[in-house]
Design an enzyme around this catalytic site. Structure first.
Site, PDB file in Angstrom:
ATOM      1  N   ARG A   1      71.269  52.521  20.046  1.00  0.00           N
ATOM      2  CA  ARG A   1      71.392  52.599  18.587  1.00  0.00           C
ATOM      3  C   ARG A   1      70.058  52.303  17.906  1.00  0.00           C
ATOM      4  O   ARG A   1      69.829  52.739  16.780  1.00  0.00           O
ATOM      5  CB  ARG A   1      72.430  51.582  18.083  1.00  0.00           C
ATOM      6  CG  ARG A   1      73.860  51.891  18.467  1.00  0.00           C
ATOM      7  CD  ARG A   1      74.808  50.934  17.779  1.00  0.00           C
ATOM      8  NE  ARG A   1      74.322  50.660  16.438  1.00  0.00           N
ATOM      9  CZ  ARG A   1      74.314  49.465  15.866  1.00  0.00           C
ATOM     10  NH1 ARG A   1      74.785  48.434  16.504  1.00  0.00           N
ATOM     11  NH2 ARG A   1      73.833  49.300  14.648  1.00  0.00           N
TER      12      ARG A   1
ATOM     13  N   ASP B   1      66.684  39.621  13.875  1.00  0.00           N
ATOM     14  CA  ASP B   1      66.687  40.720  14.851  1.00  0.00           C
ATOM     15  C   ASP B   1      65.747  40.465  16.026  1.00  0.00           C
ATOM     16  O   ASP B   1      65.715  41.257  16.975  1.00  0.00           O
ATOM     17  CB  ASP B   1      66.313  42.040  14.158  1.00  0.00           C
ATOM     18  CG  ASP B   1      67.464  42.597  13.337  1.00  0.00           C
ATOM     19  OD1 ASP B   1      68.579  42.060  13.426  1.00  0.00           O
ATOM     20  OD2 ASP B   1      67.247  43.580  12.604  1.00  0.00           O
TER      21      ASP B   1
ATOM     22  N   LYS C   1      64.057  52.145  12.379  1.00  0.00           N
ATOM     23  CA  LYS C   1      65.472  52.505  12.162  1.00  0.00           C
ATOM     24  C   LYS C   1      65.950  51.978  10.813  1.00  0.00           C
ATOM     25  O   LYS C   1      66.603  52.683  10.054  1.00  0.00           O
ATOM     26  CB  LYS C   1      66.318  51.902  13.289  1.00  0.00           C
ATOM     27  CG  LYS C   1      67.799  51.858  13.006  1.00  0.00           C
ATOM     28  CD  LYS C   1      68.585  51.214  14.131  1.00  0.00           C
ATOM     29  CE  LYS C   1      68.784  49.730  14.004  1.00  0.00           C
ATOM     30  NZ  LYS C   1      69.802  49.272  13.051  1.00  0.00           N
ATOM     31  N   ASN C   2      65.600  50.735  10.505  1.00  0.00           N
ATOM     32  CA  ASN C   2      66.111  50.117   9.282  1.00  0.00           C
ATOM     33  C   ASN C   2      65.449  50.650   8.011  1.00  0.00           C
ATOM     34  O   ASN C   2      65.876  50.336   6.914  1.00  0.00           O
ATOM     35  CB  ASN C   2      65.988  48.588   9.354  1.00  0.00           C
ATOM     36  CG  ASN C   2      67.009  47.997  10.321  1.00  0.00           C
ATOM     37  OD1 ASN C   2      67.880  48.708  10.834  1.00  0.00           O
ATOM     38  ND2 ASN C   2      66.904  46.701  10.583  1.00  0.00           N
TER      39      ASN C   2
ATOM     40  N   ARG D   1      80.086  39.855   8.420  1.00  0.00           N
ATOM     41  CA  ARG D   1      79.264  40.769   7.622  1.00  0.00           C
ATOM     42  C   ARG D   1      80.028  41.412   6.463  1.00  0.00           C
ATOM     43  O   ARG D   1      80.235  42.631   6.436  1.00  0.00           O
ATOM     44  CB  ARG D   1      78.632  41.830   8.531  1.00  0.00           C
ATOM     45  CG  ARG D   1      77.826  41.219   9.638  1.00  0.00           C
ATOM     46  CD  ARG D   1      77.172  42.244  10.512  1.00  0.00           C
ATOM     47  NE  ARG D   1      75.907  42.690   9.979  1.00  0.00           N
ATOM     48  CZ  ARG D   1      75.060  43.459  10.646  1.00  0.00           C
ATOM     49  NH1 ARG D   1      75.360  43.861  11.851  1.00  0.00           N
ATOM     50  NH2 ARG D   1      73.928  43.839  10.118  1.00  0.00           N
TER      51      ARG D   1
ATOM     52  N   CYS E   1      77.469  46.090  14.676  1.00  0.00           N
ATOM     53  CA  CYS E   1      77.326  45.102  15.748  1.00  0.00           C
ATOM     54  C   CYS E   1      78.324  43.958  15.544  1.00  0.00           C
ATOM     55  O   CYS E   1      78.674  43.629  14.424  1.00  0.00           O
ATOM     56  CB  CYS E   1      75.916  44.522  15.717  1.00  0.00           C
ATOM     57  SG  CYS E   1      74.719  45.501  16.617  1.00  0.00           S
TER      58      CYS E   1
HETATM   59  C1  UD1 Z   1      70.054  44.422   7.785  1.00  0.00           C
HETATM   60  C2  UD1 Z   1      69.520  45.098   9.026  1.00  0.00           C
HETATM   61  C3  UD1 Z   1      69.836  44.263  10.270  1.00  0.00           C
HETATM   62  C4  UD1 Z   1      69.337  42.835  10.090  1.00  0.00           C
HETATM   63  C5  UD1 Z   1      69.826  42.240   8.778  1.00  0.00           C
HETATM   64  C6  UD1 Z   1      69.224  40.870   8.475  1.00  0.00           C
HETATM   65  C7  UD1 Z   1      69.671  47.440   8.422  1.00  0.00           C
HETATM   66  C8  UD1 Z   1      70.313  48.758   8.658  1.00  0.00           C
HETATM   67  N1  UD1 Z   1      70.138  46.417   9.145  1.00  0.00           N
HETATM   68  O1  UD1 Z   1      71.461  44.354   7.915  1.00  0.00           O
HETATM   69  O2  UD1 Z   1      69.194  44.865  11.385  1.00  0.00           O
HETATM   70  O3  UD1 Z   1      69.820  42.026  11.144  1.00  0.00           O
HETATM   71  O4  UD1 Z   1      69.477  43.112   7.677  1.00  0.00           O
HETATM   72  O5  UD1 Z   1      67.839  40.938   8.483  1.00  0.00           O
HETATM   73  O6  UD1 Z   1      68.714  47.330   7.673  1.00  0.00           O
HETATM   74  N2  UD1 Z   1      76.164  39.179   3.510  1.00  0.00           N
HETATM   75  C9  UD1 Z   1      77.208  38.764   2.719  1.00  0.00           C
HETATM   76  N3  UD1 Z   1      77.677  39.631   1.774  1.00  0.00           N
HETATM   77  C10 UD1 Z   1      77.143  40.864   1.589  1.00  0.00           C
HETATM   78  C11 UD1 Z   1      76.071  41.269   2.405  1.00  0.00           C
HETATM   79  C12 UD1 Z   1      75.597  40.403   3.349  1.00  0.00           C
HETATM   80  O7  UD1 Z   1      77.720  37.662   2.855  1.00  0.00           O
HETATM   81  O8  UD1 Z   1      77.608  41.605   0.719  1.00  0.00           O
HETATM   82  C13 UD1 Z   1      75.661  38.267   4.555  1.00  0.00           C
HETATM   83  C14 UD1 Z   1      75.899  38.849   5.956  1.00  0.00           C
HETATM   84  O9  UD1 Z   1      77.187  38.567   6.405  1.00  0.00           O
HETATM   85  C15 UD1 Z   1      74.841  38.163   6.757  1.00  0.00           C
HETATM   86  C16 UD1 Z   1      73.683  38.015   5.761  1.00  0.00           C
HETATM   87  O10 UD1 Z   1      74.266  38.180   4.468  1.00  0.00           O
HETATM   88  O11 UD1 Z   1      75.282  36.896   7.159  1.00  0.00           O
HETATM   89  C17 UD1 Z   1      72.571  39.013   5.959  1.00  0.00           C
HETATM   90  O12 UD1 Z   1      73.072  40.316   5.853  1.00  0.00           O
HETATM   91  P1  UD1 Z   1      72.227  41.535   5.266  1.00  0.00           P
HETATM   92  O13 UD1 Z   1      70.863  41.081   4.880  1.00  0.00           O
HETATM   93  O14 UD1 Z   1      73.072  42.209   4.249  1.00  0.00           O
HETATM   94  O15 UD1 Z   1      72.117  42.440   6.542  1.00  0.00           O
HETATM   95  P2  UD1 Z   1      72.376  44.001   6.668  1.00  0.00           P
HETATM   96  O16 UD1 Z   1      71.837  44.691   5.470  1.00  0.00           O
HETATM   97  O17 UD1 Z   1      73.756  44.248   7.094  1.00  0.00           O
END
Ligand code: UD1
Length: 419
Positions: free
Chosen positions: A398, A306, A22-23, A123, A118
């Site tokens: 999902r 995850d 999915k990711n 986030r 979620c």
């Molecule tokens: C992706 C995955 C999700 C997984 C996560 C961490 C997808 C679609 N989803 O989510 O399944 O749990 O990686 O492995 O690929 N953060 C910030 N600022 C930002 C972006 C992120 O502070 O601009 C923080 C988030 O709040 C979180 C951490 O960074 O605490 C990790 O987030 P991120 O790696 O961005 O996860 P996603 O890309 O949302």
């Protein structure tokens, strides 16, 4: 609304086929915006999140054909006119933000309602926006929307404060047609990022180093259409590995990349699970005595957040004390309250869960509070005494294709009940 009913106690046996990730699929579908040509994505998992991102693209006039029999998705974005996708759809899923990079790259603008997803933490998307600004986009956030525009994107050196998966993907997609070179430092190294870069390079992009902490992107004039088959879902593989372990069974998992699963294999091996590989399959044997372990979630190649809730479920059934520390998301222990209803002995101390293994879990009515939490409750249900009812299964849908059918084929007593 659907729920899943599991009667615990059955051993698992046989084989399970893992779907593609999915990711990987979500950013790859978003990346199709970058070319006016048709793109074909093969073996796409038929998941709710895939339908949502497809509908988001349709809401800006993309033509998307999903063939549920062959799992082939054909994407034609040549007709996209406006850059203002349907807010109701965008709010459904955090991964909606993945269209920001491709939209600014191809159209020089977008307006997007701030995404949902979620409930596992706040986030923010500050790192995504910082990256787009560094490339020359003017970004404004207000009234629940993020708007950006750019006459021209110009490559730059971007250091991410945290190796965010989504930010790395967005900046990579935004910069593929930017002028000159973009360097992303402290980039996320997840296998799905390497997969996205592989797809983008097959479209004509020039990306080096994806999958490492430094990614270099040399801007090209335009991208062409391409065909791609995404990598297997390492989290689904990991979930079935835990299914074998929690039921103290031996199963074969088809579609598992050993390299990408290293952090999960290492921890399960420490627990006492025997894992061996056979080509692209893994034999997972959880019949030996299992031991408690400590786990800290970390960005790849660390232990994936995850898989945290599934491991919590497993460790509830392993005698002794285990400690799980969640460092990625601040609110990712919601499954703990539900597991306690099933007799688990877990105490939360800040970002850590202290788990004391119990002799048995007992069936209860519980709720899937998010995608992976839901999966972990199903796993607990496989060994709980009596019947476990897991409500709000839409979260699980999902990210898992036919989870109850796959478990049933392995011998679990599990049914989906549609209410
Ligand atoms: C992706 C995955 C999700 C997984 C996560 C961490 C997808 C679609 N989803 O989510 O399944 O749990 O990686 O492995 O690929 N953060 C910030 N600022 C930002 C972006 C992120 O502070 O601009 C923080 C988030 O709040 C979180 C951490 O960074 O605490 C990790 O987030 P991120 O790696 O961005 O996860 P996603 O890309 O949302």
């Amino acid at each position: 609304m659907s729920k899943i009913v599991v009667k615990g106690g059955n051993k698992l046996h046989g084989e399970v086929n893992i779907s593609t990730a999915k990711n990987s699929v979500l950013p790859i579908i978003a990346a199709c915006i970058l070319s006016e040509d048709k793109c074909v994505i093969e073996k796409v998992p038929m998941l709710e999140d895939v339908f949502v991102i497809s509908d988001i693209l349709r809401s800006i006039s993309a033509d998307i054909n999903i063939d549920k029999d062959t799992n082939k998705v054909i994407i034609d974005t040549s007709n996209i006119k406006d850059c203002n996708p349907c807010s109701e759809l965008v709010k459904k899923m955090r991964a909606s933000f993945l269209i920001m990079g491709p939209m600014i790259a191809r159209f020089g603008k977008f307006r997007l309602c701030l995404p949902g997803g979620c409930n596992i933490g706040t986030r923010p998307i500050d790192l995504h926006l910082k990256g787009l600004s560094a490339l020359g986009a003017e970004v404004n956030v207000g009234h629940g929307y993020v708007e950006a525009s750019a006459k021209k994107l110009i490559g730059d050196k971007i250091y991410l404060d945290f190796p965010s998966v989504g930010a790395t993907e967005n900046i990579m997609m935004a910069s593929v047609m930017a002028e000159g070179e973009t360097i992303i430092e402290n980039a996320a190294e997840e296998p799905e990022i390497r997969d996205l870069a592989k797809f983008l390079n097959s479209m004509g992009a020039n990306i080096i180093g994806a999958g490492s902490g430094t990614i270099r992107i040399l801007g090209v004039k335009s991208l062409k259409g391409s065909t791609h088959r995404p990598i297997f879902d390492r989290i689904e593989s990991g979930t079935f590995m835990v299914a074998a372990a929690i039921t103290r069974s031996k199963i074969k998992i088809n579609g598992a990349n050993e390299e990408y699963l290293k952090p999960i294999i290492a921890k399960l091996t420490e627990v006492g699970v025997h894992i061996s590989s056979q080509g692209s399959s893994l034999i997972v044997d959880g019949r030996d005595e299992l031991r408690p372990v400590d786990i800290k979630t970390m960005p790849y190649p660390g232990f994936p957040t995850d898989m945290q809730s599934q491991m919590t479920g497993l460790l509830c059934t392993v005698m002794g004390t285990s400690i799980i520390t969640e460092t990625i998301f601040e609110n990712r222990f919601m499954h703990v309250a539900e597991m306690k209803r099933m007799g688990a002995n877990i105490k939360i101390d800040g970002r850590s869960a202290v788990i004391e293994g119990v002799k048995k879990l007992t069936g209860a009515e519980v709720k899937a509070t998010d995608l992976r939490a839901g999966a972990s409750l199903i796993l607990c249900g496989l060994v709980a005494e009596g019947e476990t009812e897991i409500a709000d299964i839409y979260h699980v849908d999902r990210g898992y294709v036919d989870i109850e059918k796959k478990l049933k084929a392995l011998g679990a007593d599990i049914e989906r009940v549609n209410e």
